[in-house]
Each structure stands twice: as structure tokens, then as C-alpha cells.
Design an enzyme around this catalytic site. Sequence first.
Site, PDB file in Angstrom:
ATOM      1  N   SER A 413       0.830  -1.212   0.000  1.00  0.00           N
ATOM      2  CA  SER A 413       0.000   0.000   0.000  1.00  0.00           C
ATOM      3  C   SER A 413       0.853   1.246   0.000  1.00  0.00           C
ATOM      4  CB  SER A 413      -0.861   0.025   1.268  1.00  0.00           C
ATOM      5  OG  SER A 413      -1.603  -1.146   1.355  1.00  0.00           O
ATOM      6  N   HIS A 434      -2.049  -2.695  -6.616  1.00  0.00           N
ATOM      7  CA  HIS A 434      -2.545  -2.360  -5.280  1.00  0.00           C
ATOM      8  C   HIS A 434      -4.053  -2.512  -5.253  1.00  0.00           C
ATOM      9  CE1 HIS A 434      -3.499   0.794  -2.014  1.00  0.00           C
ATOM     10  NE2 HIS A 434      -3.322  -0.402  -1.471  1.00  0.00           N
ATOM     11  N   GLU A 446      -4.931   0.079  -8.290  1.00  0.00           N
ATOM     12  CA  GLU A 446      -3.844   0.996  -8.651  1.00  0.00           C
ATOM     13  C   GLU A 446      -2.730   0.175  -9.296  1.00  0.00           C
ATOM     14  OE1 GLU A 446      -3.034   2.926  -4.884  1.00  0.00           O
ATOM     15  OE2 GLU A 446      -3.979   4.777  -5.551  1.00  0.00           O
ATOM     16  N   ASN A 484      -4.061   6.299  -0.996  1.00  0.00           N
ATOM     17  CA  ASN A 484      -3.661   6.375   0.418  1.00  0.00           C
ATOM     18  C   ASN A 484      -2.941   7.675   0.732  1.00  0.00           C
ATOM     19  OD1 ASN A 484      -4.848   4.013   1.180  1.00  0.00           O
ATOM     20  ND2 ASN A 484      -3.064   2.748   0.762  1.00  0.00           N
TER      21      ASN A 484
END
Length: 666
Positions: A413, A434, A446, A484
Site C-alpha cells: 500500500s 494495489h 492501482e 492512500n
Amino acid sequence: MTAIASSGEAGPVRLIPTAPVAVIEIDNPPVNATSQAVRAGLLTAIHEVDCNPQIEAVVIACAGRTFVAGADIREFGQLPREPHLPDVIDAIEACSKPVVAAIHGTALGGGCEIALACHARVAEPGASLGLPEVKLGLVPGAGGTQRLPRLVGLEAALDLVTSGRIVKAAEALRLGLVDRLSSGDLRQDAMDFARELTGQPLRRTGERVVTALDPQEASAKVAEIRRKARGAEAPAKAAELVLSSASLPLADGMARERETFLELRSSEQSAALRHAFFAEREVTRLPGLDSVEPRSVQKIGIVGAGTMGSGIAIAFADAGFDVKIVETSEQALAAGQARIADVYDKQVASGRLTAAAKDERLRAIEYAVGTSSLSDRDLVIEAVFEDLEVKRALFRDLDAFLPPGTILATNTSYLDISLIAAATSRPADVVGLHFFSPANVMKLLEVVRTETTADDVVATGLSLAKRLRKIPVVCRVCDGFVGNRILSRYRQQAEYLLEEGALPHEVDAALEAFGFPMGPFAVSDLAGLDIAWARRKRLAPTRDPRERYVDIADRLCEAGRFGRKTGAGWYRYEGGKREVDPFVTALVEEASKRRGLTRRQISAEEIQSRIRAAIVNEACKILDERIVERPLDVDVVMMHGYGYPAWRAVPCSKRTVWDCSRSSRR
Ligand code: T1G
């Protein structure tokens, strides 16, 4: 065959004048949208049918992959051009000869409305139908809110029109939306049905009567629809129109529907949702990659059978890949296998999956201890402990025996994928994939490329996403990539608001009113506070001492409050119910004192605009650093990774940036 043209040359609609049952065929790839040429061609064809004495009935069918999938959304930004779809559809219903719709693929929006105006409907078993206009911030604009209740009744029509839910042919048959399912040759079945209807009284949908709902029941339903819409305008307006079908003649109902449709079509919410619709498709096409061939991938290896690894295994098994998942011990492997079986058992119990399909999926997943059995894989993805050295060591080991060409993917992440790639002899074959938890549910993926990731590996990531029915966003390496990274700024601003006077439930309530499915503190409790705590502790030595750091979450974790899984976090959970906890309130107030701040009442509007500004500000930095290619890449991440309400004008749309710059000037 006579090609019916809207303006003299061969157009997208042709009349096949086979007597006694003719066929009007629409051929307007890719989805037979009712462009102006299609509308004009349809109108000409239906008039021709009406006037031709050799033709006793007609079937409306489509070439290509689907029946009409709606009005041409690309035309919405332009001035409406005649003939308008409601007029064409009225002409179909008014035709003096039976008109039968032959439905395959997806009859959606205007396509479903064309079918509703036909005197009967035949569908392939694999077809689906629906009125998804509310998902574009619209209401049906060509009779859907008036004719659907006349066919299926008010309750079913309210559900379908206000949710935009698409129904499969079998349910459509049960509802009365479709009259027959085709047993083989759809067009022939439709033509036979049209022949049967010849000489009988025509079954015009618009002439049917709708039974009204009890007024109290009706207003309760509208209130519930409005609550669920969380600020989106279209669903409640659609509900009012559907309910009016029980009291208004068709023409009056249609007039009111048209007025509402035109009003919503020029609304900001609809413009935002149409931007989102095309952004979700544009994002899968990366400039410079369109001619790059993806690698062939069928055999997937997954290292780590924890929550993420198991979810990823399910995602690939659901998409028809051969999956092998490995762990370091029989015990850990068994736990992963049980986790996977439990997910499928729940799907069978809820009716979303048949037992046979579950068995097929489970057969697609093999289990093993150790990585050596992965030597036949086309792609190996790791979902092990979020530690750089652990991942580097794993990739070094895998690199030593995996055949050339096998792609090494990491589900990290946050970590720097370039450093993971540098541990191998094949950095060009290393990419980030991801997934967002739960990996078998969340649409966003992602695809993280390092400076050395090969173009065909990136193209493979995009191709895998399509097969997984996920939405890919290609980005470059930075801390937290796109989602994130923005999320940490979003959370930081939320915690600043706590120190300045707000409480967790007030911040959550304001953002849920903004349109997020759940506020940041409730989400943290769901995900577990300990995960982010571990990352903060890892980053502590490198944290910029000048940056304002809020330690309230650390203190919650130090008190063993990790969220739902420990019965308390930002909230207290008695019997699963989320409750405000005075312990947390005291902790927040004490934090304000330590910061030397006098707490103040903070309005929901201020909370919403500060959080929105934090998101947009970080998005602009991400674009400035070329982490992604386009603003729409960020928009798609925020919509499909974090539930950012698309009808609010997504983060990087011109309107949002303007709003934020204006509010920051206030
Ligand atoms: N208008 C214009 N282009 C459309 C389109 C539409 N309605 N639907 C799809 N496309 C394009 C899409 O942009 C893509 O283009 C290509 O077709 C393939 O789509 C009067 C006012 C039908 C289930 O909301 O749900 O009718 O990117 O990649 O995954 O009351 O497309 O290749 O250049 O999505 O197989 C109501 C929207 C409109 C349906 C197929 N209808 N479309 O999915 O392919 S409003 C909708 C879909 C209306 C009336 C009101 C899906 C699909 P490109 P795709 P797919």
C-alpha cells in the site's frame, strides 16, 4: 433491404420489409445509442411500416452486441436536435400494427423506453433491462417513469427507476417487463410473436392504468429514497414522477417528466456524473500504451493467504484464472483456505452464487506451503507483511527460480516499489498491483509503475483489471501512491478539526451528509486503528518535526482501542452498535489543551469544505509531480477507492478546484 436514412444517405437504421412481418434494424456501434440519426431513422421506419399495406407487423431489433443501451450521453452537452426521443417513442406506441421488441444484451435507458412503448417484448435469457438514468443524475426522459409502472406496477417501478438497478431477463419476465424469453432464434421468435398479435387489439402500454399507493406509504417511500440518496437530487424527483403515473394521463405525466429531465440534464450533479461515467472508461486508456501488447497471463501465484491474499485469490478465481496461493505453514494456509471458503459460503447463502459455481471457483484455487511450487506461474503477486525487507527478500527468492517473463507484482500500500524491484534481476518485470480491501469486491486497482517497469507489464496490469472487472488507475511511485496519499491528508485534516473543536461523530456526520458512505473515524474503526498506528511508528524517525502531528489516535491505540475488533476505538461498540464514547471526547478535549487551542463549534459546512480542500490540494500536488497522467485518474481513485460522491463534482473537476480556491479566499 431498404436502408432508411435520416438525411438521404444510408443511416444507422434500416427497414427490412419482409412481409408480413418486417424488421427495423438499428446498427449504431458500439451500443446502439439513440443518436439523432438513429432517432430520425426510427421515426421514418415506423411511419413506413404504418403506410405499407404489405407489412402487417414489425420487430425492432439491433445489430451488434446489444439492444439500444440508451440515449447518446455524448449529445447531452449539445443543443437537443429533433426528432426528440419521446416523440419517436410515442410514434412507435401509436403504430397501427403490432410492434415487438427483440432484446439482447442490455436494453437500458432510452433503449428500455423504446421497448416499453412496443406492444410486446421478447428477450434472450442473457439479456438485461433497466432505467439507470439516476446514475447519471437524470430521470428517464422518454416515458420510462410513466410506462414502466403501467407494466410492472408502482412498487417495482419505484425500485427500478430510483435505484437505476438493472434486472436480468428472468426477473423482467416475472415483473411483466418482458412477455417472453427466446428459446433460440431471437428475431424469429419475435417475428412469430408479432404475427400472433396481428389482427388482435393492440396492447398499448400507455393506455394501461396504474393502481395508486396509499398516500402515507407513498410519502414514506419518497422519504426513504431521499435519505438513501444522501443529497443526490435525481432519485427523489424520479420517485415523484413514477408516483404521478397513477393520477395523471400519460401525456401530462410525460410533459412533467420531460420538464424534469431537461432541468436535471443541465444540473451540476448530472454534469459531474457524466464526467465520472466517461472518466471510468478513459482511465483504462493510457497515452502511449494503446499499441503495446499485454503479456499472456492465465496462471496466477499469490504469496500470502491473509485477508488481502485471500481476497485477491477470490478476485482472480471469480474472473476465471488458475490460482495458486502459498503460505509459510500448513496452519497459515489452512486459515487462508477457510477464509476463502467462508466468503463463498456467504455468497451461496445469500443467493448471489450457486453451489455449483462455488465448487467451480474453489477448484480453480490450489494451495501449497512454500514458494517453489510457483515456478509455472505467469504472474506472482505478493500480499505478505507490509515490511520492505520482507518483500525485498521474497522477491529476491522468487527472482531466482521464476522463468523469464513472469511478472512479479506487489500489493504493497505504501512501500517504495523501486526498492523492491531493485532486489531482483528483472526490475522491468516488477509492478505494483494495489488492491483495495476487500480485494474481491472493491473496483479500484492501482497499477503502480516504477521508472523501470516495462510498458508491456503496465499494459498487462490494465488488461488484468479489465478481466477482473476492476477499474485500473496507472500511477508512479510515491508514499501511498494516489489513494492512500490523499487519504492521509484527508485524515490529517479531520484530526486537526478535532483539536480545534469538532468531535469524531460530528466530523463523520458532516462527511456522510456530504455523500461519503462513511466518515473517516468510523472507517478507521472498521479497518482497525492498529494498522495505521504501526505505519506511523515506522515513519516516526523520519517525520518532519515542523509538521503539526495529532497524537489522539496513538493514545487510543496505547489504550488498546483498535476499533470494532476490540469493541472500542473512536467509538464504543455495544452489541455492534456504534456509540459516542465520553472517554474519546475527554481525550480530544485534552488534546486541544495540550495544543493550546480554545475549542470552538465547527459547522458541517466548514468540515466539508476543509476536507474537500485537503483532498484537492493533495490531488494537485500529485498531478504536479506527474504521479498520474491526468486529473481524471485522481477522480476515479477517489470515487472507487474511497466512495467520494461523484455527483458532488469529483476532486479534480474544474468546478471543485474553483470552489476550493474560492472558499480558501474567504
Ligand atoms: N452514450 C454514449 N456512449 C456510450 C453509452 C451511451 N449511452 N453507453 C456506452 N457508451 C460507450 C462507452 O463510453 C464506451 O465508449 C463504449 O460505449 C463501450 O461502453 C432518454 C436520457 C451499455 C452496460 O446509462 O452502462 O438513455 O470508451 O466500455 O462495459 O431516458 O456502456 O469505447 O469510446 O461501458 O460492455 C442511459 C450506459 C443513458 C447506459 C456496456 N444508459 N452504458 O458496458 O462497455 S441516458 C446508460 C453502460 C438515457 C433516456 C435517458 C455500459 C453498457 P469508448 P463500455 P461495457
